[in-house]
Design a protein around this motif. Structure first.
Motif, PDB file in Angstrom:
ATOM      1  N   TYR A  40       0.807  -1.222   0.000  1.00  0.00           N
ATOM      2  CA  TYR A  40       0.000   0.000   0.000  1.00  0.00           C
ATOM      3  C   TYR A  40       0.841   1.274   0.000  1.00  0.00           C
ATOM      4  CZ  TYR A  40      -2.832   3.726   2.058  1.00  0.00           C
ATOM      5  OH  TYR A  40      -3.434   4.931   2.331  1.00  0.00           O
ATOM      6  N   PHE A  41       1.952   1.285   0.726  1.00  0.00           N
ATOM      7  CA  PHE A  41       2.732   2.509   0.854  1.00  0.00           C
ATOM      8  C   PHE A  41       3.385   2.934  -0.468  1.00  0.00           C
ATOM      9  CE2 PHE A  41       2.890   1.019   5.384  1.00  0.00           C
ATOM     10  CZ  PHE A  41       2.053   2.013   5.856  1.00  0.00           C
ATOM     11  N   TYR A  62       8.355   6.279   2.910  1.00  0.00           N
ATOM     12  CA  TYR A  62       9.541   5.445   2.669  1.00  0.00           C
ATOM     13  C   TYR A  62       9.817   4.607   3.916  1.00  0.00           C
ATOM     14  CZ  TYR A  62      11.928   6.838  -1.721  1.00  0.00           C
ATOM     15  OH  TYR A  62      12.314   7.006  -3.030  1.00  0.00           O
ATOM     16  N   ILE A  63       9.812   5.277   5.068  1.00  0.00           N
ATOM     17  CA  ILE A  63      10.148   4.603   6.323  1.00  0.00           C
ATOM     18  C   ILE A  63       9.093   3.567   6.693  1.00  0.00           C
ATOM     19  CG2 ILE A  63      10.490   4.941   8.808  1.00  0.00           C
ATOM     20  CD1 ILE A  63      11.802   7.623   8.113  1.00  0.00           C
ATOM     21  N   ARG A  64       7.819   3.902   6.485  1.00  0.00           N
ATOM     22  CA  ARG A  64       6.756   2.926   6.749  1.00  0.00           C
ATOM     23  C   ARG A  64       6.950   1.674   5.901  1.00  0.00           C
ATOM     24  NH1 ARG A  64       3.072   7.841   6.645  1.00  0.00           N
ATOM     25  NH2 ARG A  64       2.551   8.222   8.836  1.00  0.00           N
ATOM     26  N   TYR A  65       7.327   1.892   4.651  1.00  0.00           N
ATOM     27  CA  TYR A  65       7.557   0.754   3.746  1.00  0.00           C
ATOM     28  C   TYR A  65       8.749  -0.080   4.225  1.00  0.00           C
ATOM     29  CZ  TYR A  65       8.406  -1.830  -0.588  1.00  0.00           C
ATOM     30  OH  TYR A  65       8.593  -2.823  -1.507  1.00  0.00           O
ATOM     31  N   ASN A  90      11.416   6.661  18.252  1.00  0.00           N
ATOM     32  CA  ASN A  90      12.617   5.844  18.060  1.00  0.00           C
ATOM     33  C   ASN A  90      12.703   5.184  16.687  1.00  0.00           C
ATOM     34  OD1 ASN A  90      10.566   3.972  18.326  1.00  0.00           O
ATOM     35  ND2 ASN A  90      11.746   2.577  19.632  1.00  0.00           N
ATOM     36  N   THR A  91      11.787   5.558  15.777  1.00  0.00           N
ATOM     37  CA  THR A  91      11.750   4.902  14.464  1.00  0.00           C
ATOM     38  C   THR A  91      13.056   5.110  13.696  1.00  0.00           C
ATOM     39  OG1 THR A  91       9.345   5.147  14.307  1.00  0.00           O
ATOM     40  CG2 THR A  91      10.529   4.706  12.263  1.00  0.00           C
ATOM     41  N   PHE A  92      13.574   6.337  13.705  1.00  0.00           N
ATOM     42  CA  PHE A  92      14.816   6.603  12.986  1.00  0.00           C
ATOM     43  C   PHE A  92      15.985   5.808  13.577  1.00  0.00           C
ATOM     44  CE2 PHE A  92      12.707  10.170  10.966  1.00  0.00           C
ATOM     45  CZ  PHE A  92      13.346  10.243   9.744  1.00  0.00           C
ATOM     46  N   ASP A  93      16.014   5.700  14.900  1.00  0.00           N
ATOM     47  CA  ASP A  93      17.080   4.926  15.545  1.00  0.00           C
ATOM     48  C   ASP A  93      16.998   3.453  15.148  1.00  0.00           C
ATOM     49  OD1 ASP A  93      18.185   7.110  16.929  1.00  0.00           O
ATOM     50  OD2 ASP A  93      16.654   6.947  18.488  1.00  0.00           O
ATOM     51  N   ARG A  94      15.784   2.933  15.066  1.00  0.00           N
ATOM     52  CA  ARG A  94      15.615   1.535  14.663  1.00  0.00           C
ATOM     53  C   ARG A  94      15.937   1.332  13.189  1.00  0.00           C
ATOM     54  NH1 ARG A  94      10.886  -0.173  14.690  1.00  0.00           N
ATOM     55  NH2 ARG A  94       9.678   1.682  15.235  1.00  0.00           N
ATOM     56  N   LEU A  95      15.654   2.355  12.365  1.00  0.00           N
ATOM     57  CA  LEU A  95      16.034   2.311  10.955  1.00  0.00           C
ATOM     58  C   LEU A  95      17.560   2.236  10.820  1.00  0.00           C
ATOM     59  CD1 LEU A  95      14.849   2.757   7.947  1.00  0.00           C
ATOM     60  CD2 LEU A  95      15.656   5.096   8.236  1.00  0.00           C
ATOM     61  N   LYS A  96      18.243   3.058  11.609  1.00  0.00           N
ATOM     62  CA  LYS A  96      19.716   3.060  11.598  1.00  0.00           C
ATOM     63  C   LYS A  96      20.263   1.694  11.982  1.00  0.00           C
ATOM     64  CE  LYS A  96      23.792   5.279  13.599  1.00  0.00           C
ATOM     65  NZ  LYS A  96      24.299   6.246  14.600  1.00  0.00           N
ATOM     66  N   GLU A  97      19.668   1.116  13.013  1.00  0.00           N
ATOM     67  CA  GLU A  97      20.136  -0.189  13.492  1.00  0.00           C
ATOM     68  C   GLU A  97      19.843  -1.290  12.484  1.00  0.00           C
ATOM     69  OE1 GLU A  97      19.330  -3.186  17.295  1.00  0.00           O
ATOM     70  OE2 GLU A  97      18.603  -1.114  17.344  1.00  0.00           O
ATOM     71  N   LYS A  98      18.650  -1.267  11.905  1.00  0.00           N
ATOM     72  CA  LYS A  98      18.242  -2.324  10.961  1.00  0.00           C
ATOM     73  C   LYS A  98      19.140  -2.371   9.730  1.00  0.00           C
ATOM     74  CE  LYS A  98      14.338  -3.962   8.175  1.00  0.00           C
ATOM     75  NZ  LYS A  98      12.898  -3.820   7.857  1.00  0.00           N
ATOM     76  N   PHE A  99      19.501  -1.181   9.214  1.00  0.00           N
ATOM     77  CA  PHE A  99      20.282  -1.135   7.975  1.00  0.00           C
ATOM     78  C   PHE A  99      21.752  -0.765   8.207  1.00  0.00           C
ATOM     79  CE2 PHE A  99      15.882  -0.548   6.599  1.00  0.00           C
ATOM     80  CZ  PHE A  99      15.815  -1.474   5.561  1.00  0.00           C
ATOM     81  N   ASN A 100      22.141  -0.699   9.480  1.00  0.00           N
ATOM     82  CA  ASN A 100      23.533  -0.392   9.835  1.00  0.00           C
ATOM     83  C   ASN A 100      24.013   0.883   9.130  1.00  0.00           C
ATOM     84  OD1 ASN A 100      25.983  -0.849  11.151  1.00  0.00           O
ATOM     85  ND2 ASN A 100      26.794  -2.081   9.462  1.00  0.00           N
TER      86      ASN A 100
END
Length: 208
Positions: free
Chosen positions: A59-60, A94-97, A107-117
């Protein structure tokens, strides 16, 4: 077939750019840099349309298509607040996708950083651009000023047409980063969508 698709899409994009000039609020003539930026955005619309055509459950992707169209129109019409409103929405979708969740949390941006290093400089660019769009929309420090000053400053900003090459370069860099995260996150799906059409994929999206 790959090259035939590419020929059709290039023609489609050029016609789109011509119509942008004709239908802009002040009938502005676009510079080559502006045309290149809008072509860059148009390629994203076509890229997401291809992905969404193959999987309607994503959907996104549909929302991103709408966001980018609205973003282009707001730039062409010089509608400053809507430019940043649409920019923020593009970032959020983009982030939701990428994170496969509906809400953007603290904390979404922090988790994005961690997920994709993500490297610190890349992470800072993504977070700062999101913060800038939010501050423009919500007013930031200027809301502490007296009402008349705020009104005059707001009107001054709204009358400015965004023809800022540095801004275009910054947004292009940011979107390229998000693109490559999507390519990494959904590699098998995207390779399937563009099976035997890798020339087209490379034309639509810059691959690092």
């Amino acid at each position: 077939m790959d090259y035939e698709d590419l020929k059709i899409i290039k023609k489609d994009i050029n016609k789109f750019i011509e119509e942008l000039e004709k239908n802009s609020k002040d009938k502005i003539l676009l510079t080559d840099n502006e045309k290149n930026f809008f072509k860059f955005l148009a390629k994203h619309i076509l890229f997401f349309k291809e992905l969404y055509r193959f999987d309607k459950s994503k959907y996104f992707l549909e929302v991103l298509i709408s966001d980018i169209f609205s973003y282009i129109i707001s730039i062409i019409n010089g509608e400053k607040r809507y430019i940043f409103l649409n920019e923020r929405s593009i970032i959020e979708n983009y982030i939701r996708y990428l994170m496969k969740e509906d809400r953007i949390k603290e904390n979404t941006f922090d988790r994005l950083k961690e997920k994709f290093n993500l490297q610190d400089d890349i992470f800072s660019l993504l977070k700062e651009e999101y913060s800038t769009s939010c501050k423009y929309i919500h007013g930031g420090e200027i809301l502490k000023s007296e009402l008349l000053f705020y009104f005059l400053e707001f009107m001054k900003k709204e009358k400015e047409i965004l023809r800022d090459l540095k801004y275009y370069k910054r947004i292009s860099k940011m979107l390229n980063i998000y693109d490559n995260l999507i390519l990494k996150e959904d590699e098998d799906f995207i390779n399937g969508v563009f099976h035997r059409r890798k020339t087209l994929l490379k034309f639509l999206i810059k691959i690092d």
